[in-house]
Design an enzyme around this catalytic site. Structure first.
Site, PDB file in Angstrom:
ATOM      1  N   SER A  57       0.968  -1.136  -0.120  1.00 19.13           N
ATOM      2  CA  SER A  57       0.071  -0.056  -0.054  1.00 19.13           C
ATOM      3  C   SER A  57       0.862   1.153  -0.033  1.00 19.13           C
ATOM      4  O   SER A  57       2.036   1.259   0.237  1.00 19.13           O
ATOM      5  CB  SER A  57      -0.839  -0.005   1.170  1.00 19.13           C
ATOM      6  OG  SER A  57      -1.948   1.063   1.420  1.00 19.13           O
ATOM      7  N   ARG A  58       0.324   2.449   0.051  1.00 21.89           N
ATOM      8  CA  ARG A  58       1.019   3.626   0.036  1.00 21.89           C
ATOM      9  C   ARG A  58       1.616   3.896   1.249  1.00 21.89           C
ATOM     10  O   ARG A  58       2.360   4.909   1.656  1.00 21.89           O
ATOM     11  CB  ARG A  58       0.190   4.794  -0.550  1.00 21.89           C
ATOM     12  CG  ARG A  58      -0.102   4.645  -2.131  1.00 21.89           C
ATOM     13  CD  ARG A  58      -0.596   5.985  -2.362  1.00 21.89           C
ATOM     14  NE  ARG A  58      -1.159   5.877  -3.967  1.00 21.89           N
ATOM     15  CZ  ARG A  58      -0.140   6.223  -4.878  1.00 21.89           C
ATOM     16  NH1 ARG A  58       1.293   6.422  -4.852  1.00 21.89           N
ATOM     17  NH2 ARG A  58      -0.409   6.148  -6.354  1.00 21.89           N
ATOM     18  N   HIS A  71      -3.517   2.266 -12.407  1.00 27.83           N
ATOM     19  CA  HIS A  71      -3.292   1.141 -12.954  1.00 27.83           C
ATOM     20  C   HIS A  71      -1.901   1.214 -13.853  1.00 27.83           C
ATOM     21  O   HIS A  71      -1.117   0.162 -13.456  1.00 27.83           O
ATOM     22  CB  HIS A  71      -4.328   0.474 -13.852  1.00 27.83           C
ATOM     23  CG  HIS A  71      -5.755   0.385 -13.254  1.00 27.83           C
ATOM     24  ND1 HIS A  71      -6.850  -0.150 -13.679  1.00 27.83           N
ATOM     25  CD2 HIS A  71      -6.143   0.035 -11.730  1.00 27.83           C
ATOM     26  CE1 HIS A  71      -7.885  -0.337 -12.756  1.00 27.83           C
ATOM     27  NE2 HIS A  71      -7.286  -0.167 -11.613  1.00 27.83           N
ATOM     28  N   LYS A  77      -9.803  -3.789 -14.081  1.00 21.86           N
ATOM     29  CA  LYS A  77     -10.447  -3.308 -15.266  1.00 21.86           C
ATOM     30  C   LYS A  77     -10.762  -1.919 -14.822  1.00 21.86           C
ATOM     31  O   LYS A  77     -10.795  -1.725 -13.353  1.00 21.86           O
ATOM     32  CB  LYS A  77     -11.572  -4.100 -15.800  1.00 21.86           C
ATOM     33  CG  LYS A  77     -12.498  -4.432 -14.899  1.00 21.86           C
ATOM     34  CD  LYS A  77     -13.514  -3.305 -14.332  1.00 21.86           C
ATOM     35  CE  LYS A  77     -14.302  -3.760 -13.249  1.00 21.86           C
ATOM     36  NZ  LYS A  77     -14.548  -2.612 -12.376  1.00 21.86           N
ATOM     37  N   ARG A 113     -16.581  10.682  -8.975  1.00 22.20           N
ATOM     38  CA  ARG A 113     -16.641  12.156  -9.733  1.00 22.20           C
ATOM     39  C   ARG A 113     -15.701  12.719  -9.813  1.00 22.20           C
ATOM     40  O   ARG A 113     -15.739  13.766 -10.326  1.00 22.20           O
ATOM     41  CB  ARG A 113     -17.852  12.827  -8.621  1.00 22.20           C
ATOM     42  CG  ARG A 113     -19.115  12.217  -8.941  1.00 22.20           C
ATOM     43  CD  ARG A 113     -20.258  12.989  -7.907  1.00 22.20           C
ATOM     44  NE  ARG A 113     -20.284  14.464  -8.436  1.00 22.20           N
ATOM     45  CZ  ARG A 113     -21.177  15.243  -7.694  1.00 22.20           C
ATOM     46  NH1 ARG A 113     -21.926  14.757  -6.743  1.00 22.20           N
ATOM     47  NH2 ARG A 113     -20.977  16.490  -8.007  1.00 22.20           N
ATOM     48  N   ASP A 118     -15.866   3.007 -14.974  1.00 21.33           N
ATOM     49  CA  ASP A 118     -16.139   2.222 -13.688  1.00 21.33           C
ATOM     50  C   ASP A 118     -17.194   1.379 -14.203  1.00 21.33           C
ATOM     51  O   ASP A 118     -17.188   0.212 -13.729  1.00 21.33           O
ATOM     52  CB  ASP A 118     -16.418   3.289 -12.673  1.00 21.33           C
ATOM     53  CG  ASP A 118     -16.460   2.398 -11.063  1.00 21.33           C
ATOM     54  OD1 ASP A 118     -17.319   1.576 -10.985  1.00 21.33           O
ATOM     55  OD2 ASP A 118     -15.279   2.395 -10.776  1.00 21.33           O
TER      56      ASP A 118
END
Length: 330
Positions: free
Chosen positions: A36-37, A79, A97, A167, A178
């Protein structure tokens, strides 16, 4: 390669949790690391799923010598960076995806995987699930005659706050990437690449698509009518119509419990399709099969499939006027 295929999970959001839950049920898979970050985020995910190693950076995960393949589960906008990092570190990759934000990024990843002779697959789980595979068999066997139309919808009601990823242009927001990727992929799987694309969208104040409609035309006489959106309730159905019948998937056509086959003059046939868990394990099974057979791409979700679907998404975005910060002109 070890007897069990060793997975690393990159990112710790909802889709990563759903995938990992299914992955842990597969006897030939082992989740050995998560990245993770932040160290805290990685450790919390590792504790939740009993994963032995937690890394506070993507690079550490990519550099782990005991990881065979990495599942990339970041938001769309990341991604490309995550998958590229893993490929350059010599890791096989299953990337959520839509594959990337645009075609240029997709082509770059595929070229890199080809150059490094590494497995790379878009995690379009719908293409690997039993219902989709059976439906395509029915269509390709000619059980409903010559295919003339495809209808598919995917809407969710929201509402989403302006800062939500759905958004946020910086996160690749909007209904199309999405949600619309599912109807587009469905139509592409049945009909292939269209000869004409016409699209329209209602936009959010942030400049992403709120509701999108698409019509794909095919010179041989078929048409696809597809919609997606994030402000309404829809059945999330898909329908393939031919000259002698039609086949219906849904609700939730990307993961239906049954296929309904309607043929002229016959009673409707309901074909039950069993799923294990959340239904995401099928893409992991396919990825591991390919690794064991030394394949760099899956015949169920080929690189060309991903290229063509991303080409269509780019064309639709160009028509409806959606672009993302820092992106080259589509």
């Amino acid at each position: 390669m070890a007897e069990k295929i060793r997975w690393g999970v990159l990112a710790t959001g909802g889709i990563a949790a759903t995938f990992t839950t299914d992955l842990l049920t597969l006897p030939d898979a082992e989740v050995v690391a998560v990245g993770s970050r932040t160290p805290a985020g990685a450790q919390a995910f590792a504790d939740r799923f009993g994963i032995p190693r937690a890394y506070g950076s993507w690079q550490e995960l990519a550099d782990d010598p005991e990881v065979d393949i990495v599942y990339v589960a970041t938001p769309h906008n990341a991604h490309f960076a995550a998958a590229e990092l893993c490929l350059r570190a010599g890791k096989h990759v299953l990337c959520e995806k839509p594959f990337t934000i645009n075609l240029a990024e997709t082509l770059t990843l595929i070229d890199l995987a080809r150059e490094r002779e590494l497995f790379l697959m878009e995690a379009m789980w719908m293409r690997t699930n039993p219902a989709m595979r059976r439906m395509l068999e029915i269509v390709n066997e000619g059980q409903i005659g010559e295919i003339k139309s495809v209808h598919a919808d995917f809407h969710i009601p929201g509402p989403f706050a302006p800062e939500h990823r759905m958004r946020d242009p910086k996160l690749g927001g909007g209904a199309l990437l999405d949600l619309g990727v599912y109807p587009v992929t469905f139509a592409h799987a049945v009909l292939g690449m269209p000869d004409a694309v016409t699209s329209w969208a209602a936009m959010t104040p942030e400049g992403v698509d709120e509701t999108t409609g698409m019509v794909f035309g095919y010179d041989y006489g078929a048409v696809a009518a597809l919609t997606c959106g994030m402000t309404s309730v829809s059945p999330v159905n898909a329908l393939v119509s031919g000259t002698t019948g039609h086949v219906e998937l849904g609700p939730l056509f990307f993961r239906p419990d049954a296929i309904r086959l309607h043929r002229a003059g016959e009673q409707t046939q309901v074909i039950d399709v069993p799923y294990a868990g959340n239904g995401m394990g099928h893409e992991a099974v396919e990825a591991m099969r390919c690794l064991r057979e030394g394949l760099t791409e899956s015949p169920l979700v080929t690189w060309q499939d991903s290229i063509e679907v991303m080409t269509l998404l780019d064309r639709v975005r160009a028509q409806i006027g959606v672009s993302y910060p820092g992106e080259e002109h589509v």
